[in-house]
Scaffold this motif. Sequence first.
Motif: not given
Length: 265
Positions: A71, A87, A90, A216, A218-219
Amino acid sequence: MSVDPAQLRELAADIAREAGALARQRRAAGVSLAATKTNLADIVTEADREVEDLIRTRLAAERPGDGFLGEESGAAVSTTGVTWVVDPIDGTVNYAYGMPTYNVSIAAVQGGTDPGGWQALAAAVHAPALGELFEASRGGGSWLAGEKLAVTTETPAGALLATGFGYDPATHDGDLATVREVMPLARDLRRMGAAALDLAYVAAGRLDGYFERGLKPWDFAAGSLLVQEAGGMVSWLDAASARPMTVAAGPALHARLLSVLSDEK
């Protein structure tokens, strides 16, 4: 370099533990704001950058040649076929406000940096302030503290659902309209503010389902594998749009959510 999903899971979990410890240490020392993303509500902390640097450095040492999609620090092309999608923190706003619902999310995928073309191999979602580490490997199940996880399969009293909203105020009316469409299926709704943890909770049966626009890669990279390996399903509606809809649940509820959300005006 050979690819063993179980070994990748062990590496992801080990790095997630170390990264989570750093994140928690930096939070205890006090968070400083490094920059803003899309607006003032979507913040980046110095801790995000430090934690991602730690993860990237560990991965480069352990598996040189693997790709990286983070990210905070962008992408590096893989020469091994494996890419790590990360991430570092997060739930950054939760983290900045001192709420415990944040996590480190690390996934290993095969097939590049486009979610539409990759296959997730391994995942770790570590919530250090909660003391929980969720792990999964392709074909090896999803696990928490030695217990194999399974999504819920029946929701006779209605589904306990989770969602999230984007930081752009222009999207809020649409997000609230989506909630109204889904509520007839719901027992209640949760809004935790950390997508990877929402997905981990679906995998653990703590939530029945989850939906959110605008995630996104990486989420959801790690969390989606957790759900799938726990017997659930994850889909994306309007995948080509700027704000695709992620939908995760057990098979029966997943179908019901897709039916409602696909008809969303």
